[in-house]
Design an enzyme around this catalytic site. Sequence first.
Site, PDB file in Angstrom:
ATOM      1  N   ARG A  16      74.968 -49.432  19.439  1.00 18.63           N
ATOM      2  CA  ARG A  16      75.573 -50.655  20.000  1.00 18.63           C
ATOM      3  C   ARG A  16      76.274 -51.461  18.910  1.00 18.63           C
ATOM      4  NH1 ARG A  16      76.172 -55.879  19.429  1.00 18.63           N
ATOM      5  NH2 ARG A  16      74.022 -55.898  18.650  1.00 18.63           N
ATOM      6  N   ASP A  17      75.525 -52.130  18.054  1.00 14.79           N
ATOM      7  CA  ASP A  17      76.110 -52.960  16.999  1.00 14.79           C
ATOM      8  C   ASP A  17      76.997 -52.124  16.079  1.00 14.79           C
ATOM      9  OD1 ASP A  17      74.660 -55.335  14.561  1.00 14.79           O
ATOM     10  OD2 ASP A  17      76.670 -55.107  15.361  1.00 14.79           O
ATOM     11  N   HIS A  69      72.836 -57.654   7.275  1.00 15.56           N
ATOM     12  CA  HIS A  69      74.069 -56.934   6.996  1.00 15.56           C
ATOM     13  C   HIS A  69      74.208 -56.752   5.497  1.00 15.56           C
ATOM     14  CE1 HIS A  69      76.421 -57.318  11.035  1.00 15.56           C
ATOM     15  NE2 HIS A  69      75.214 -56.834  11.181  1.00 15.56           N
ATOM     16  N   ASN A 106      76.385 -53.446   8.901  1.00  9.48           N
ATOM     17  CA  ASN A 106      74.962 -53.138   9.044  1.00  9.48           C
ATOM     18  C   ASN A 106      74.390 -52.368   7.852  1.00  9.48           C
ATOM     19  OD1 ASN A 106      74.132 -53.987  11.807  1.00  9.48           O
ATOM     20  ND2 ASN A 106      75.864 -52.709  12.389  1.00  9.48           N
ATOM     21  N   HIS A 114      67.615 -58.768  10.829  1.00 13.12           N
ATOM     22  CA  HIS A 114      68.798 -57.946  11.111  1.00 13.12           C
ATOM     23  C   HIS A 114      69.789 -58.252   9.991  1.00 13.12           C
ATOM     24  CE1 HIS A 114      71.646 -56.159  14.233  1.00 13.12           C
ATOM     25  NE2 HIS A 114      72.473 -56.645  13.344  1.00 13.12           N
ATOM     26  N   CYS A 135      82.326 -55.130   9.026  1.00 13.89           N
ATOM     27  CA  CYS A 135      82.208 -56.571   9.214  1.00 13.89           C
ATOM     28  C   CYS A 135      83.515 -57.101   9.786  1.00 13.89           C
ATOM     29  CB  CYS A 135      81.899 -57.259   7.893  1.00 13.89           C
ATOM     30  SG  CYS A 135      81.723 -59.041   8.053  1.00 13.89           S
TER      31      CYS A 135
END
Lengths: 305, 298
Positions: B14-15, B208, B248, B206, B239
């Site tokens: 997803r992300d 990055h 990520n 979460h 990003c």
Amino acid sequence: QESQGSGLPEYIKIVEVGPRDGLQNEKVIIPTDIKIELINRLSKTGLPAIEVTSFVSSKWVPQMADHKEVMRGIERHPGVQYPVLTPNLQGFHSAIAAGATEVSVFGAASESFSKMNINCSIEESIEKFEEVAKSARNMNIPVRGYVSCALGCPYEGNILPAKVAEVSKRLYSMGCYEISLGDTIGVGTPGSMKRMLEAVMKEIPLSALAVHCHDTYGQALANILTAIQMGVAVVDSSVAGLGGCPYARGATGNVATEDVIYMLNGLGINTGVNLYTVMEAGNFICTALNKKTNSKVAQAYFNTG
Amino acid sequence: AFPKRVKVVEVGPRDGLQNEKNVVPTPVKINLINMLSDTGLQVIEATSFVSPKWVPQMFDHTEVMRGINKLPGISYPVLTPNLKGFQAAVAAGAKEVAIFGAASELFTKKNINCSIEESLERFKEVMTAARTASIPVRGYVSCVLGCPYEGKISAAKVAEVSKKMYSMGCYEISLGDTIGIGTPGSMKEMLTAVMKEVPVGALAVHCHDTYGQALANILVALQMGVSVVDASVAGLGGCPYAQGASGNVATEDLVYMLNGLGIHTGVDLQKLMDTGTFICNALNRRTNSKVSQASCRL
């Protein structure tokens, strides 16, 4: 001395190894004047120590063939140290003749690595370094000791923390003012870093320890954080993360100075280094090498629209 | 002391894919999720039930949700920005959903065109429907360590939004360093504030890796007792605020670190790397995982 009562050092000395460890492990050999320009730019960033070159035979390390010219050609800024590698007495004398005022010797915690790298046992290498240390002492030249494979060896695999402590102690006892513990293939994690430092700290005072982490497995900053949480206050790094890993083709090597400084700034730890000027120096050398930077901070900075 | 076990929440499908330039065909997405299901991961964020007008990469959310093998013991949460998305998700077979808040007013305005308070009102509808259907809801808070528009974000604000979402009924709050700007210093400060309002067992991070700080930030979170960490296979997902920069943190690099710390994840690193290789080939890109890069040999 702690930073805001956080248990972390208030000041961390960054030892910039880009011009030596970095360039030595880059495929492209760059001209002498570019090396000198790089070092001169780094001298203006606030970095307190910049490893300039290596007085080793150009047969073994062609990238460092111009060691004399580089040593003689660079600007020497007050307050900045310019150590050079000297694997033996011959290299040491050559370095002094060229104007060096600090040298480094390279030991290893692995017999196999020592054999493959410099074709002698750890004990034989220590004997050679003792000759260098003795001459250096007579001339008031400080000597820095490196211990390679501190968290793992490309040939032997696991390395015992006790072995790292033993070799570190030999180097320290012969007069090395600082011992830089190198995770040569970047396999270490905060777990193995902690265990290794616990063993070494039994033999060497904390203030004489440095960590030299490679980012081959992306663990460098986490490992450095672990080390500084334990009180280590000297960290080696390489501008733009120069220098790949000779043991894992295509993989990265040194941790990028910019990324280390970004983390230390965020922790409120003083380094005396201007991050922006380091990024500019990184930009300069990457352009000369025709390669992209390995620093994520530089990537993000130069790409933010 | 570190937690003995860490739950890794895989957000690559997803992300990750949402932030990749190339749109990946449905069968490839399904295969990716099926391969991830075989690695030992317990949570795999499958897709987002948001209009393809806004997120074209997630256009096939219904097909993906219906097409994947749903293995017992594995959760496949999906994003649902509003009630309509929630209903579509449930109709497609979703058994867990996630909602996205933010600690920055300006980010919320630019992202979903309303204030933080208004966004939380919208989520209340989803929460009510989810409670009725016995569907667990995970809450995300974006910009916890900095905002691309506002810059610095106060730890107190993050704590306030987290508390609201937790009180609404979210079982877990995932704190997102959306632009990767955080460091162990700001991570510690933020978590200290949030942990006053939300139990640490309900917190996730979460991170990055845009500034290379992710693993160091995660390490600090673990030291403070956080035991749920989000990551993306192969470090998928750039990003959107720094073109060309990474996003990520890579699941492989995270698992490598946790293994080295003796922390149990249940994840097979080799199978994970193989999955990363598969999706990078499909996307025609190199991996962002250093562990994967290093393992392509001597």
